[in-house]
Design an enzyme around this catalytic site. Structure first.
Site, PDB file in Angstrom:
ATOM      1  N   LYS A  90      26.318 -33.493 147.251  1.00 14.38           N
ATOM      2  CA  LYS A  90      25.131 -34.353 147.356  1.00 14.38           C
ATOM      3  C   LYS A  90      24.389 -34.285 146.047  1.00 14.38           C
ATOM      4  O   LYS A  90      24.141 -33.191 145.516  1.00 14.38           O
ATOM      5  CB  LYS A  90      24.246 -33.818 148.496  1.00 14.38           C
ATOM      6  CG  LYS A  90      22.994 -34.615 148.732  1.00 14.38           C
ATOM      7  CD  LYS A  90      23.199 -35.639 149.831  1.00 14.38           C
ATOM      8  CE  LYS A  90      22.174 -36.736 149.817  1.00 14.38           C
ATOM      9  NZ  LYS A  90      22.456 -37.833 148.859  1.00 14.38           N
ATOM     10  N   GLN A 111      22.053 -28.693 140.968  1.00 11.88           N
ATOM     11  CA  GLN A 111      21.970 -29.265 142.316  1.00 11.88           C
ATOM     12  C   GLN A 111      22.514 -28.298 143.376  1.00 11.88           C
ATOM     13  O   GLN A 111      22.042 -28.280 144.506  1.00 11.88           O
ATOM     14  CB  GLN A 111      22.763 -30.580 142.329  1.00 11.88           C
ATOM     15  CG  GLN A 111      22.425 -31.503 143.474  1.00 11.88           C
ATOM     16  CD  GLN A 111      21.193 -32.353 143.212  1.00 11.88           C
ATOM     17  OE1 GLN A 111      21.023 -32.872 142.128  1.00 11.88           O
ATOM     18  NE2 GLN A 111      20.344 -32.490 144.208  1.00 11.88           N
ATOM     19  N   LYS A 126      26.779 -34.538 141.193  1.00 10.31           N
ATOM     20  CA  LYS A 126      25.939 -35.462 140.426  1.00 10.31           C
ATOM     21  C   LYS A 126      26.838 -36.501 139.781  1.00 10.31           C
ATOM     22  O   LYS A 126      28.020 -36.244 139.558  1.00 10.31           O
ATOM     23  CB  LYS A 126      25.175 -34.697 139.337  1.00 10.31           C
ATOM     24  CG  LYS A 126      24.004 -35.459 138.741  1.00 10.31           C
ATOM     25  CD  LYS A 126      22.752 -35.376 139.590  1.00 10.31           C
ATOM     26  CE  LYS A 126      21.658 -36.264 139.083  1.00 10.31           C
ATOM     27  NZ  LYS A 126      20.399 -36.084 139.828  1.00 10.31           N
ATOM     28  N   GLY A 165      19.951 -41.907 144.463  1.00  5.68           N
ATOM     29  CA  GLY A 165      19.342 -42.429 143.237  1.00  5.68           C
ATOM     30  C   GLY A 165      19.009 -41.322 142.247  1.00  5.68           C
ATOM     31  O   GLY A 165      19.093 -40.142 142.558  1.00  5.68           O
ATOM     32  N   ASP A 166      18.673 -41.709 141.047  1.00  2.00           N
ATOM     33  CA  ASP A 166      18.158 -40.813 140.006  1.00  2.00           C
ATOM     34  C   ASP A 166      17.582 -41.744 138.938  1.00  2.00           C
ATOM     35  O   ASP A 166      17.336 -42.931 139.219  1.00  2.00           O
ATOM     36  CB  ASP A 166      19.267 -39.908 139.444  1.00  2.00           C
ATOM     37  CG  ASP A 166      18.720 -38.795 138.543  1.00  2.00           C
ATOM     38  OD1 ASP A 166      17.990 -37.932 139.058  1.00  2.00           O
ATOM     39  OD2 ASP A 166      18.979 -38.801 137.329  1.00  2.00           O
TER      40      ASP A 166
HETATM   41  P1  NDP Z   1      12.869 -43.087 137.000  1.00  4.19           P
HETATM   42  O1  NDP Z   1      13.954 -43.782 136.305  1.00  4.19           O
HETATM   43  O2  NDP Z   1      12.227 -43.747 138.173  1.00  4.19           O
HETATM   44  O3  NDP Z   1      11.697 -42.700 135.989  1.00  4.19           O
HETATM   45  C1  NDP Z   1      11.922 -41.903 134.871  1.00  4.19           C
HETATM   46  C2  NDP Z   1      10.673 -41.918 134.008  1.00  4.19           C
HETATM   47  O4  NDP Z   1      10.865 -41.057 132.906  1.00  4.19           O
HETATM   48  C3  NDP Z   1      10.372 -43.291 133.441  1.00  4.19           C
HETATM   49  O5  NDP Z   1       8.989 -43.420 133.284  1.00  4.19           O
HETATM   50  C4  NDP Z   1      11.078 -43.246 132.082  1.00  4.19           C
HETATM   51  O6  NDP Z   1      10.502 -44.117 131.136  1.00  4.19           O
HETATM   52  C5  NDP Z   1      10.871 -41.806 131.691  1.00  4.19           C
HETATM   53  N1  NDP Z   1      12.002 -41.360 130.861  1.00  4.19           N
HETATM   54  C6  NDP Z   1      13.327 -41.395 131.156  1.00  4.19           C
HETATM   55  N2  NDP Z   1      14.075 -40.921 130.167  1.00  4.19           N
HETATM   56  C7  NDP Z   1      13.207 -40.582 129.201  1.00  4.19           C
HETATM   57  C8  NDP Z   1      13.352 -40.034 127.912  1.00  4.19           C
HETATM   58  N3  NDP Z   1      14.577 -39.750 127.423  1.00  4.19           N
HETATM   59  N4  NDP Z   1      12.219 -39.792 127.203  1.00  4.19           N
HETATM   60  C9  NDP Z   1      11.001 -40.063 127.718  1.00  4.19           C
HETATM   61  N5  NDP Z   1      10.799 -40.598 128.928  1.00  4.19           N
HETATM   62  C10 NDP Z   1      11.877 -40.850 129.650  1.00  4.19           C
HETATM   63  O7  NDP Z   1      13.457 -41.652 137.415  1.00  4.19           O
HETATM   64  P2  NDP Z   1      12.931 -40.636 138.508  1.00  4.19           P
HETATM   65  O8  NDP Z   1      11.445 -40.672 138.567  1.00  4.19           O
HETATM   66  O9  NDP Z   1      13.715 -40.853 139.741  1.00  4.19           O
HETATM   67  O10 NDP Z   1      13.417 -39.253 137.897  1.00  4.19           O
HETATM   68  C11 NDP Z   1      12.624 -38.502 136.981  1.00  4.19           C
HETATM   69  C12 NDP Z   1      13.174 -37.095 136.894  1.00  4.19           C
HETATM   70  O11 NDP Z   1      13.129 -36.481 138.182  1.00  4.19           O
HETATM   71  C13 NDP Z   1      14.627 -36.955 136.440  1.00  4.19           C
HETATM   72  O12 NDP Z   1      14.776 -35.739 135.737  1.00  4.19           O
HETATM   73  C14 NDP Z   1      15.381 -36.880 137.762  1.00  4.19           C
HETATM   74  O13 NDP Z   1      16.636 -36.239 137.604  1.00  4.19           O
HETATM   75  C15 NDP Z   1      14.418 -36.019 138.548  1.00  4.19           C
HETATM   76  N6  NDP Z   1      14.558 -36.101 140.002  1.00  4.19           N
HETATM   77  C16 NDP Z   1      14.449 -37.284 140.654  1.00  4.19           C
HETATM   78  C17 NDP Z   1      14.538 -37.321 142.033  1.00  4.19           C
HETATM   79  C18 NDP Z   1      14.320 -38.564 142.805  1.00  4.19           C
HETATM   80  O14 NDP Z   1      14.292 -38.497 144.041  1.00  4.19           O
HETATM   81  N7  NDP Z   1      14.108 -39.711 142.182  1.00  4.19           N
HETATM   82  C19 NDP Z   1      14.856 -36.106 142.811  1.00  4.19           C
HETATM   83  C20 NDP Z   1      14.863 -34.895 142.021  1.00  4.19           C
HETATM   84  C21 NDP Z   1      14.760 -34.917 140.674  1.00  4.19           C
HETATM   85  P3  NDP Z   1      10.861 -45.692 131.123  1.00  4.19           P
HETATM   86  O15 NDP Z   1       9.987 -46.316 132.174  1.00  4.19           O
HETATM   87  O16 NDP Z   1      10.523 -46.107 129.739  1.00  4.19           O
HETATM   88  O17 NDP Z   1      12.314 -45.796 131.429  1.00  4.19           O
END
Ligand code: NDP
Length: 444
Positions: A90, A111, A126, A165-166
């Site tokens: 997962k 994970q 992943k 998702g991620d």
């Molecule tokens: P999203 O794609 O919804 O949002 C990611 C955010 O981070 C966006 O604002 C993006 O900016 C910014 N971002 C991405 N890459 C970079 C970078 N290289 N430098 C600076 N800013 C960056 O992703 P999530 O919110 O789903 O995920 C965020 C984090 O949380 C990740 O590490 C993910 O693995 C982790 N996570 C997510 C879960 C989930 O349920 N969604 C569960 C557990 C962990 P921009 O808008 O410009 O793209």
């Protein structure tokens, strides 16, 4: 040389070109030293550390699709099935140009422990692709997702491997992938989580990671004689995790003054307007400059800078390695009390150590962002019993899980004489359950 160092050496030799994976393995194995030393004979005999750092399998594939100009594009797809000792693999699917095998392996490895911490029966995996969803039309997104799933569908299933998702993979992408799976395999099953509500999704899944982050942060503060009420928080990111973390923090009476995206960041002295942020990011899929343009109290700054703002609590919710040693120093100098990670591995190893050594309460992502995958597992349960639970039911279970995670990691740290070291606590608590299962299954 001790067993941990031997395996760290081996992993470094075998994976020299995968710095993020090495960073994650180094952090985990270093914090497991006391447990490994207490069980060295059994672990060595069964090669537990060699086995847990080597994925069950790595699937890498070509993803051809046709863009709007009629040109054939080719991306690389990945699924790393790391460890299924306690349940089906997962973990999410990341769509971002930075994706490579090392990043997917680091995420899959983390994970394993995160999923174990939820107390639910899910293994670690992943996946993703170096495809960049930014600036693509809806049709291009669909073409990519269909091609990606055409290959991936051979390796996943409701009892085998359940992606989610991620970064870059939201409800729209999950929908297109689910449609393609159903079409090719001819079956409707809970093969993905983060699904739309009309076809098997769970209420509260969208909010779960951000809300869960705040539930554990609140418990941490409570256990240190504080509350969220009146606290100033800084948040990085403006995606799924960040948005719902901001929303829940505000519901708890805290003021969140920042958010960021990959080009810049916002300081909003009045507190972030979540509805406006959702409109800009979730609906328009626009840059944060649009947020600043629509709100008088907001300033937009190019580049990085969230961690320079004075705060009580910092919540990194964007991506890996976004909180560096200098940022940690600035947070400490500004009197920050707690850092809880919403993203996966947003804090570098040296920054983590600096925070911990300077009295900042620190919870690592595998514990503090586990609410997302926990609620995904609740989505799997609902799919299996072909029922849907109410928002309140799911949210209550999520809160309960996050509070339990806090106490489990706190207890594990105390048991090994590392009180307050929640990184060690999380790794130990997550590891122990997986190892018990691995030992029970024999050499496999
Ligand atoms: P999203 O794609 O919804 O949002 C990611 C955010 O981070 C966006 O604002 C993006 O900016 C910014 N971002 C991405 N890459 C970079 C970078 N290289 N430098 C600076 N800013 C960056 O992703 P999530 O919110 O789903 O995920 C965020 C984090 O949380 C990740 O590490 C993910 O693995 C982790 N996570 C997510 C879960 C989930 O349920 N969604 C569960 C557990 C962990 P921009 O808008 O410009 O793209």
């Amino acid at each position: 040389m001790g067993y941990v160092d031997e395996v760290l050496d081996l992993v470094a030799k075998k994976n020299a070109d995968q710095p993020e994976f090495l960073q994650a393995v180094t952090e985990v194995l270093n914090s497991l030293r006391p447990v490994v030393e207490a069980n060295e004979e059994v672990y060595r005999k069964n090669a537990i550390l060699e086995r847990i750092t080597e994925p069950d399998r790595v699937i890498m594939f070509r993803v051809p699709w046709v863009d709007d100009k009629g040109k054939v594009q080719v991306n690389r797809g990945f699924r790393v099935q790391f460890n299924n000792s306690i349940g089906p693999y997962k973990g999410g699917l990341r769509l971002h140009p930075s994706v490579n095998l090392g990043i997917i392996k680091f995420l899959g490895f983390e994970q394993i422990f995160k999923n174990s911490l939820t107390s639910l029966p899910i293994g670690g995996g992943k996946g993703g692709s170096d495809f960049d969803p930014k600036g693509k039309s809806d049709r291009e997104i669909m073409a990519f997702c269909q091609s990606f799933m055409t290959e991936l569908c051979k390796y996943i299933g409701a009892d085998v491997d359940v992606p989610a998702g991620d970064i870059g993979t939201g409800a729209r992408e999950i929908g297109y992938m689910f449609g393609q799976y159903k079409r090719i395999r001819g079956m409707f099953e809970g093969v993905l989580t983060g699904k739309g509500l009309s076809y098997g999704g769970s209420l509260a899944r969208t909010e779960a990671t951000g809300y869960g982050l705040l539930y554990i942060t609140e418990e941490l503060m409570k256990c240190h004689g504080e509350s969220m009420e009146g606290k100033t928080c800084v948040v990085s990111g403006a995606g799924n995790v960040a948005i719902y973390a901001i929303q829940k923090a505000q519901q708890m009476g805290a003021k969140v003054v920042t958010c960021s995206d990959s080009t810049g960041w916002i300081y909003d002295s009045e507190g972030i307007d979540v509805e406006l942020l959702r409109e800009v990011k979730e609906v328009k899929r626009a840059r944060l400059t649009e947020y600043a343009a629509a709100r008088k109290s907001a300033e937009y700054h190019e580049g990085r800078g969230v961690w320079s703002v004075k705060c009580d609590i910092a919540l990194p919710c964007a991506t890996q390695n976004e909180l560096l040693l200098d940022d940690a120093k600035q947070l400490v100098a500004n009197g920050c009390k707690a850092v809880c990670e919403g993203a996966n591995m947003p804090t570098t190893l040296d920054a983590t150590e600096y925070l911990q050594n300077n009295g900042v309460l620190f919870i690592c992502g595998k514990a503090s962002n586990a609410g997302g995958v926990a609620t995904s597992a609740l989505e799997m349960s609902q799919n299996s019993e072909r029922l849907s639970w109410t928002f309140e039911e799911v949210d209550a279970k999520l809160k309960n899980i996050m509070v339990n995670i806090y106490h489990n990691i706190d207890d594990a740290a105390k048991q090994y004489g590392m009180e307050g070291n929640y990184v060690a606590g999380a790794n130990i608590a997550g590891f122990q359950k997986v190892v018990d299962a691995m030992l029970a299954h024999g050499v496999c």
